[in-house]
Design an enzyme around this catalytic site. Sequence first.
Site, PDB file in Angstrom:
ATOM      1  N   ASP A 174       0.794  -1.229   0.000  1.00 14.78           N
ATOM      2  CA  ASP A 174       0.000   0.000   0.000  1.00 14.78           C
ATOM      3  C   ASP A 174       0.829   1.283   0.000  1.00 14.78           C
ATOM      4  O   ASP A 174       0.335   2.343  -0.364  1.00 14.78           O
ATOM      5  CB  ASP A 174      -0.938   0.026   1.215  1.00 14.78           C
ATOM      6  CG  ASP A 174      -0.187  -0.025   2.548  1.00 14.78           C
ATOM      7  OD1 ASP A 174       1.045  -0.224   2.545  1.00 14.78           O
ATOM      8  OD2 ASP A 174      -0.844   0.135   3.596  1.00 14.78           O
TER       9      ASP A 174
ATOM     10  N   SER B  99       5.633   8.358  12.776  1.00 16.95           N
ATOM     11  CA  SER B  99       5.494   7.017  12.217  1.00 16.95           C
ATOM     12  C   SER B  99       6.321   5.990  12.988  1.00 16.95           C
ATOM     13  O   SER B  99       7.310   6.322  13.643  1.00 16.95           O
ATOM     14  CB  SER B  99       5.941   7.009  10.752  1.00 16.95           C
ATOM     15  OG  SER B  99       5.158   7.880   9.983  1.00 16.95           O
TER      16      SER B  99
ATOM     17  N   ASP C 277       3.172  -0.286  11.480  1.00 18.22           N
ATOM     18  CA  ASP C 277       2.724   1.033  11.078  1.00 18.22           C
ATOM     19  C   ASP C 277       2.083   1.667  12.295  1.00 18.22           C
ATOM     20  O   ASP C 277       1.347   0.997  13.037  1.00 18.22           O
ATOM     21  CB  ASP C 277       1.719   0.938   9.923  1.00 18.22           C
ATOM     22  CG  ASP C 277       1.443   2.299   9.309  1.00 18.22           C
ATOM     23  OD1 ASP C 277       1.960   2.566   8.208  1.00 18.22           O
ATOM     24  OD2 ASP C 277       0.730   3.102   9.939  1.00 18.22           O
TER      25      ASP C 277
END
Length: 767
Positions: free
Chosen positions: A97, A641, A162
């Site tokens: 993705d 992140s 993530d």
Amino acid sequence: MDANESTPDLASRLYTRMARNLEIARARLRRPLTLADKLLCGHLDDARSGELVGNHKDLSLRPDRVVLQDVLGQTAMLQFEQTGRRRVALPTTIHCDHLIQARADGEADLRESLLENDEVYAFLRSAAAKYGAGFWRPGAGIIHQVVLEHYAFPGALILGTDSHTPNAGGLGACAIGVGGADAVEAMAGLPFELRDPRRIAVYLTGELSGWSAPKDVILWVAGQLGVSGATHAIVEYIGPGARTLGANGKATITNMGAELGATTSLFPVDEAMAAYLQATARGELAELALAHAALLTPDPEVEADPDAYYERVLELDLSALEPHVTGPHSPDRARPLSRLAAEVRDPANGFVDAISVALIGSCTNSSYADMSRAADVARQARAHGLAAKSALLVSPGSEQIRATLERDGQLGALREIGGRVLASACGPCIGQWRRAAEPRLEDEAPDTIVTSFNRNFPGRNDGRASTMSFIASPEVVTALAIAGRLSFHPSRDELRGADGERFRLAPPAPAPALPSAGFERGRDLYVAPPENGETLELRIAPQSDRIARLAPWPAWDGRDLIAMPVLIKTRGKTTTDQISPAGPWLRYRGHLERFSDNLLSGAIDAFTERTRPGLAAEARALRARGIRWVVVGDANYGEGSSREHAALSPRLLGAAAVIARSFARIHETNLKKQGLLALTFQDPKDYERVRAGDRVSLLGLGELTAGHPVECRLHHADGTCESLRLDHSYSDAQLAWFRAGSALQAARSAARSEAQPSEVQRNDPAR
């Protein structure tokens, strides 16, 4: 049945184990339990004698699932190769993705991505097949939305590489963003270690109406707690208002808990979750979850008196909640939409009123309800002959969402006002956005964009530090796009239709949480692993600049670290985006040496107040001479992140330690896992004692134990020295990671010791 599926049998076994663990934990704790207490205790590796919740010590947990996105999935699978295991020990999936760039439109961008990243996708697919992981091909969707649709269910403990993995909390899962090393250890069958988090509750009453949306709940909470206010905490959303929100709305809220620094965010199981499970062809899971609601909700005493059981309680009446907007440059700079126009008019803020681009969708906000409300606003404008004045980009969260919205007309309505539908991928949300075609962006003039995404640090979306990114709900972003200006308030301000008549947009009509005709599955882009892929080879080209095998880090040599140069002292917000930038660098994530050319290129030097180009070259020159170095950071160093490369790159290029006022949770863990020392100033004011040109000695490392500070000596350029104390949060087990060179090295050493019988055992005739 694919072993990676979330099946009723898997859930049933989990609930049985949770019930057994909770019976033991209740006997030991003798108090009512929050939802976080139940989910953590339910996953304890040893509930009878191991550490329990409530004392902020390290918990040893058994996760149910690991999910990897394609960027960190590369290093995760390269690290998994080093474990020597033949197959993943628990359900694992890889999701493509992150690498798909937003350029023209979804189909064209996807075709180009398949060509440009074929080498990476081939490696990931081969690794998935070899080690027994499921593989979601490019175009299937963003990891978090796909997990919500296929894998998440109430009570599951999910680890994801993530930071927005907590999206699955919208379905009652305890979903935690981690670095690759944590994920790899779980994939190898080891327990997951987690410092018992603090507990924060958001007690919701009332019900949303008008322009207000679930997005506004988390934007309000971000304004209350700030970007580090939930660090080392789990945020639970409880109260009657929580039960008025759909599962996707809940997921929007838990997704953005990452912006608060939260370990994860949770909602108790309810009928809305069951309805979503039913709609996504998991009816048996819905029935099981409701039947085990006592395991998946806080005890009644907790919800009746939350102040007695949570460290902090926020109260929010949804009926009185206004639409909110946060930004620019930080997701906690929050205000009601009604106050934004005044801020735009104030020249001290320097806000640009004209909106160049509006972006909606993403893993955070592309649900059926979200896009239905945005489409309602678009149809109102179209009925008056208007199109969006700003460019409008739409990112569906998954192929299933895209196909359903295409079938039911929401995407068509957005296209009619000029919307452009991108691939079902992260795209502009993570900097995979090519804006070079816009001439006005050639300079660094300030520029305003509005998004329904989750993160808006400088440079995050388009690589331009001068872009001011504001976050709001999809319906508000759509309204702002139609007006073309940031100061527009849809309830107060008028628009002029194509016929010259003035009108106001009405609040979007209430939208169904789920499509009445069910979800359209779209293209089947899932690849199940073979039953036995052990003999398969990993696809790595010998001269590749995209993928390179990893070598184990060397073990600590047992000596103190003396007179190390300070590569950089950073000032202010230093996010993982600044330590290890993404955007065009994402293509090199599987090749650590090449990727590390970007080391700290976005960090602000405390002595010059500017970025320092060439830090990677400086670090390599020191490494070539055998000289270790350190980074000195400000508060909440490593915010943002879960980007493991922000620890991998410093380790590769010769860092020994990072010393900061404080750390963001995931980054601190990532540093520890890679064998670096993550240390904090015992007195945060000591940060100011570090001068330009200093060298740092870390002393007494041979006697380093949990809870004991490190002696630090600063060698100033003028020949003087001063000493200070540095704290750390290492357990004795974590210090073994430092000594072995990394957590994986320590785990391998322990495995070899267990597998190798002692001399007594080998010579014992009774064996």
